[in-house]
Design a protein around this motif. Structure first.
Motif, PDB file in Angstrom:
ATOM      1  N   ASP A 446       0.844  -1.197   0.000  1.00 48.91           N
ATOM      2  CA  ASP A 446       0.000   0.000   0.000  1.00 48.91           C
ATOM      3  C   ASP A 446       0.880   1.248   0.000  1.00 48.91           C
ATOM      4  N   VAL A 447       0.257   2.377  -0.235  1.00 53.92           N
ATOM      5  CA  VAL A 447       0.975   3.641  -0.415  1.00 53.92           C
ATOM      6  C   VAL A 447       1.824   3.998   0.801  1.00 53.92           C
ATOM      7  N   GLU A 448       1.260   3.872   1.982  1.00 51.18           N
ATOM      8  CA  GLU A 448       1.971   4.280   3.184  1.00 51.18           C
ATOM      9  C   GLU A 448       3.197   3.414   3.447  1.00 51.18           C
ATOM     10  N   LEU A 449       3.060   2.121   3.193  1.00 50.92           N
ATOM     11  CA  LEU A 449       4.187   1.217   3.419  1.00 50.92           C
ATOM     12  C   LEU A 449       5.311   1.497   2.418  1.00 50.92           C
ATOM     13  N   VAL A 450       4.969   1.863   1.188  1.00 50.27           N
ATOM     14  CA  VAL A 450       5.976   2.232   0.191  1.00 50.27           C
ATOM     15  C   VAL A 450       6.738   3.465   0.673  1.00 50.27           C
ATOM     16  N   ARG A 451       5.998   4.481   1.163  1.00 45.48           N
ATOM     17  CA  ARG A 451       6.640   5.691   1.662  1.00 45.48           C
ATOM     18  C   ARG A 451       7.582   5.371   2.831  1.00 45.48           C
ATOM     19  N   GLN A 452       7.119   4.523   3.732  1.00 44.35           N
ATOM     20  CA  GLN A 452       7.921   4.200   4.915  1.00 44.35           C
ATOM     21  C   GLN A 452       9.213   3.495   4.529  1.00 44.35           C
ATOM     22  N   MET A 453       9.117   2.534   3.603  1.00 44.20           N
ATOM     23  CA  MET A 453      10.306   1.787   3.201  1.00 44.20           C
ATOM     24  C   MET A 453      11.329   2.729   2.554  1.00 44.20           C
ATOM     25  N   ALA A 454      10.858   3.608   1.670  1.00 46.30           N
ATOM     26  CA  ALA A 454      11.767   4.555   1.023  1.00 46.30           C
ATOM     27  C   ALA A 454      12.390   5.496   2.044  1.00 46.30           C
ATOM     28  N   ALA A 455      11.594   5.967   2.992  1.00 44.77           N
ATOM     29  CA  ALA A 455      12.078   6.939   3.978  1.00 44.77           C
ATOM     30  C   ALA A 455      13.104   6.328   4.910  1.00 44.77           C
ATOM     31  N   VAL A 456      12.857   5.107   5.390  1.00 45.35           N
ATOM     32  CA  VAL A 456      13.787   4.464   6.329  1.00 45.35           C
ATOM     33  C   VAL A 456      15.147   4.255   5.671  1.00 45.35           C
ATOM     34  N   VAL A 457      15.146   3.749   4.422  1.00 46.30           N
ATOM     35  CA  VAL A 457      16.427   3.521   3.735  1.00 46.30           C
ATOM     36  C   VAL A 457      17.123   4.848   3.470  1.00 46.30           C
ATOM     37  N   ALA A 458      16.373   5.863   3.016  1.00 47.61           N
ATOM     38  CA  ALA A 458      16.968   7.165   2.708  1.00 47.61           C
ATOM     39  C   ALA A 458      17.545   7.826   3.951  1.00 47.61           C
ATOM     40  N   ASP A 459      16.836   7.742   5.065  1.00 54.47           N
ATOM     41  CA  ASP A 459      17.290   8.416   6.284  1.00 54.47           C
ATOM     42  C   ASP A 459      18.623   7.893   6.774  1.00 54.47           C
ATOM     43  N   GLY A 460      18.828   6.608   6.686  1.00 53.09           N
ATOM     44  CA  GLY A 460      20.076   6.057   7.209  1.00 53.09           C
ATOM     45  C   GLY A 460      21.040   5.612   6.125  1.00 53.09           C
TER      46      GLY A 460
END
Length: 541
Positions: A446-460
C-alpha cells in the motif's frame, strides 16, 4: 544474312573474341568459382545474405573465387538506392567479394554494361536457328493466354501457340520494313508440345527429374537488353562460374537454362538451390516476405542493433544444422557445405537469434562493447549517443555490471537497441524519477508502506559500503517495518509479517532503476554514485 544483320548488326564483336578475352581461370583442380548476383529491385533480403554466405564459403574453402554481379537488366523494376544498400549490407556482414564492380578481370560486373556481349551470343543463337524474332504485341499475347485457358492447354509461348515460330523470311522482312517492334525468342528444343523429361543433379537436392522446358522464352527485349535467362547463362560462362548457388525459386528454370547452355555450346555449371527462410503465420509456415515482414530487410537487423557476429552465426546455423549448437566463435570459423544444406524451408526463430546475440555481447571485451554501442547509437539514437559520450568511464562501468565472474557473465543484452530500456536508468539525464507511491510497480504494497520503506532507507543511507553491507541496510529497514527475512519464513507464518523481504526490496529497486527487474542493485549504485542514489531514494518525500 540480310535479315540477321537487321536483327543483330554484323559489327557486333564475334563471340569467339569474348571467349579469348575471358579465358579459363588458372585455378587449382577442385577450386570453385561462385557468384552472388542480386537484382537492384528493392532492399536486400536476409535470405539473399544467406545465399551469399554459402556461395562465398564454398569458393573460399576450395581456394576459388567469389564474384559479386549486379543483375539489372529489368530496368522497369530498378529501385533507386538499391545498389548502394547492397554494398552497405555486404560490408556490414563482412561478405567481401574477390571480384565486383570496379575490380576484377572478368567484368563489367553490372549486366546493363554488358549489352554488347549479350548481342554477340544472341547472334550465335540466330545464326544456328536456335532463336527467332517475335513481333507479337502485349494484346496478342494476352489473347493467346485467354485462348489457352479456354482450351485448357498449358500456358506459354510454345508449339502451335507460338505464332512467330514459323514465320517465313518474307514475313519477317515485311514486319521489319514497317518498323514493327520485336523481341528475340529462344527456340526451345522441346517446343513442339510433346512432354519430355530432363534429369540433372543439384548440389543440395541431389538427382532431380522434371518436365523439360517447352516455352520459347524471350532472350532479348525490345529495348535491346537481355532477359535474366540469357544474361545469366552468358555471364556464368564467361566469368567461368563453376557452381551457381541461388534461391530455390529458380529451380523450375533449370531445364530452360540447361537448354540455353547446350544451344550456346557452353558447359553447364553445377546448380545448388537453397531453401527459403520461412516464418510462422498462425499455425502454418510461409516464406519470409519483403512486402509483409520487416525482418526480411537486412537493414532491420542493423537498425535494431543485433551484433553482426550473432546474425552471421545464426544464418550459418540455418545453412548447416551441425553448427547450431557450437560456440559462436567456432561457427564463424567453419566452412559451409552445400551437401549439408536443407532442402526444406528454414524457420526464422528470433528467440534463437537473440540467444546467440546475448552470448556474443557477453563475450565481447567491455571496451569493444562500448565502441559498438556508441557507433550504433550515433546512427540510430543520437540523444543516447551524446549522453553516453559525455562520460565514457561511467559507460564502461555500466557495461561491466555483473561481468566480473567469467563463468557467469551478464547475458541480458541481445541488441544494442535494448540498452536504453535495460540500462538507461544509469544515465541521470535520461531517468524519470518515480514520485508516485501508488505506482503499480510497487504492488502489492500500500501507499503508506511504500513511503515508509523509502524513507527508512533514505534516512540512514550509507553509500561507501561493500556489497554485503550495502544490502544489509536494505534488509534492516525491511525487518524494522515488519517484513520477513525470507520467503520461507513468510510462508510459514504469513499472519506475522507485512510481506517477504523481496517485496520490500522491490521498492528500492523501482526507485533506483524504474523497473521491477534490473541488473545487480549494488553494482548499479556504484555507477550512479551517492548523490544520485539519494536523490532517487528521496523522490517520494
Amino acid at each position: 544474312m540480310e535479315i540477321l544483320d537487321r536483327l543483330i548488326p554484323s559489327h557486333v564483336t564475334p563471340a569467339a573474341q569474348w571467349e579469348q578475352r575471358f579465358p579459363a581461370r588458372p585455378l587449382a583442380e577442385g577450386a570453385e568459382v561462385t557468384r552472388f548476383a542480386p537484382s537492384p529491385t528493392g532492399f536486400v533480403h536476409v535470405g539473399g545474405i544467406l545465399v551469399a554466405l554459402i556461395a562465398q564459403s564454398v569458393a573460399v574453402s576450395s581456394g576459388g573465387v567469389f564474384i559479386l554481379r549486379v543483375e539489372d537488366t529489368d530496368q522497369s523494376r530498378y529501385v533507386e538506392g538499391a545498389v548502394e544498400q547492397l554494398g552497405r549490407s555486404l560490408e556490414y556482414f563482412g561478405i567481401i567479394p574477390d571480384e565486383s564492380v570496379g575490380s576484377g578481370a572478368y567484368g563489367p560486373y553490372v549486366q546493363s554494361e554488358r549489352a554488347g556481349i549479350y548481342d554477340s551470343f544472341v547472334r550465335v543463337l540466330l545464326e544456328q536457328d536456335s532463336a527467332y524474332p517475335c513481333f507479337c504485341t502485349s494484346e496478342e499475347l494476352a489473347e493467346l493466354t485467354a485462348r489457352q485457358q479456354a482450351a485448357k492447354a498449358p500456358s506459354g509461348y510454345w508449339g502451335p501457340w507460338a505464332a512467330c515460330r514459323s514465320l517465313t523470311e518474307q514475313d519477317v522482312v515485311a514486319r521489319l520494313d514497317v518498323g514493327t517492334p520485336f523481341v528475340i525468342r529462344f527456340r526451345a528444343t522441346s517446343g513442339d508440345g510433346e512432354v519430355r523429361r530432363v534429369k540433372f543433379s543439384d548440389r543440395v537436392r541431389g538427382d532431380i527429374e522434371m518436365d523439360d522446358n517447352r516455352n520459347d522464352v524471350v532472350v532479348r527485349k525490345t529495348m535491346g537488353l537481355p532477359t535474366y535467362h540469357l544474361a545469366h547463362a552468358v555471364d556464368d560462362h564467361l566469368m567461368r562460374v563453376t557452381t551457381v548457388v541461388r534461391a530455390d525459386e529458380w529451380l523450375s528454370s533449370v531445364p530452360l537454362h540447361l537448354q540455353l547452355f547446350d544451344a550456346l555450346g557452353f558447359d553447364a555449371p553445377q546448380y545448388a538451390h537453397i531453401a527459403p527462410i520461412v516464418i510462422m503465420d498462425g499455425k502454418s509456415k510461409r516464406k519470409l516476405s519483403k512486402r509483409k515482414d520487416p525482418q526480411a530487410n537486412v537493414d532491420w537487423y542493423a537498425e535494431s542493433g543485433y551484433p553482426v557476429e550473432g546474425i552471421l552465426c545464426y544464418l550459418r546455423g540455418l545453412a548447416n544444422a551441425r553448427l547450431q549448437d557450437e560456440p559462436w566463435q567456432q561457427v564463424l570459423s567453419e566452412s559451409l557445405r552445400l551437401e549439408e544444406c536443407s532442402n526444406s524451408g528454414q524457420l526464422l526463430d528470433l528467440a534463437k537469434l537473440a540467444s546467440i546475440c546475448r552470448e556474443v555481447i557477453a563475450d565481447l571485451p567491455v571496451e569493444q562493447s562500448a565502441d559498438r554501442l556508441l557507433a550504433w547509437a550515433q546512427r540510430r539514437d543520437p540523444e543516447l549517443a551524446v549522453q553516453l559520450a559525455e562520460d565514457r568511464h561511467a559507460l564502461l562501468r555500466v557495461l561491466s555490471i555483473e561481468q566480473t565472474q567469467p563463468d557467469r557473465p551478464r547475458k541480458d543484452l541481445a541488441t544494442w537497441g535494448e540498452f536504453r530500456e535495460k540500462y538507461g536508468f544509469l544515465i541521470p539525464a535520461a531517468f524519470t524519477l518515480v514520485t508516485d507511491p501508488a505506482d503499480a510497480r510497487f504492488d502489492p504494497l500500500d501507499v503508506e508502506l511504500v513511503r515508509q520503506m523509502a524513507a527508512v532507507v533514505a534516512d540512514g543511507y550509507k553509500h561507501d559500503l561493500d556489497g554485503r553491507e550495502w544490502f544489509e541496510q536494505v534488509r534492516t529497514a525491511a525487518l524494522s517495518l515488519g517484513f520477513s527475512a525470507s520467503v520461507g519464513e513468510y510462508k510459514r507464518e504469513p499472519e506475522r509479517f507485512r510481506g517477504p523481504l523481496k517485496v520490500a526490496a522491490n521498492v528500492i529497486r523501482v526507485l533506483l532503476t524504474g523497473s521491477t527487474r534490473s541488473p545487480d542493485l549494488y553494482e548499479a549504485s556504484r555507477v550512479l554514485g551517492a548523490t544520485e542514489v539519494f536523490r532517487r531514494l528521496a523522490s517520494l518525500a
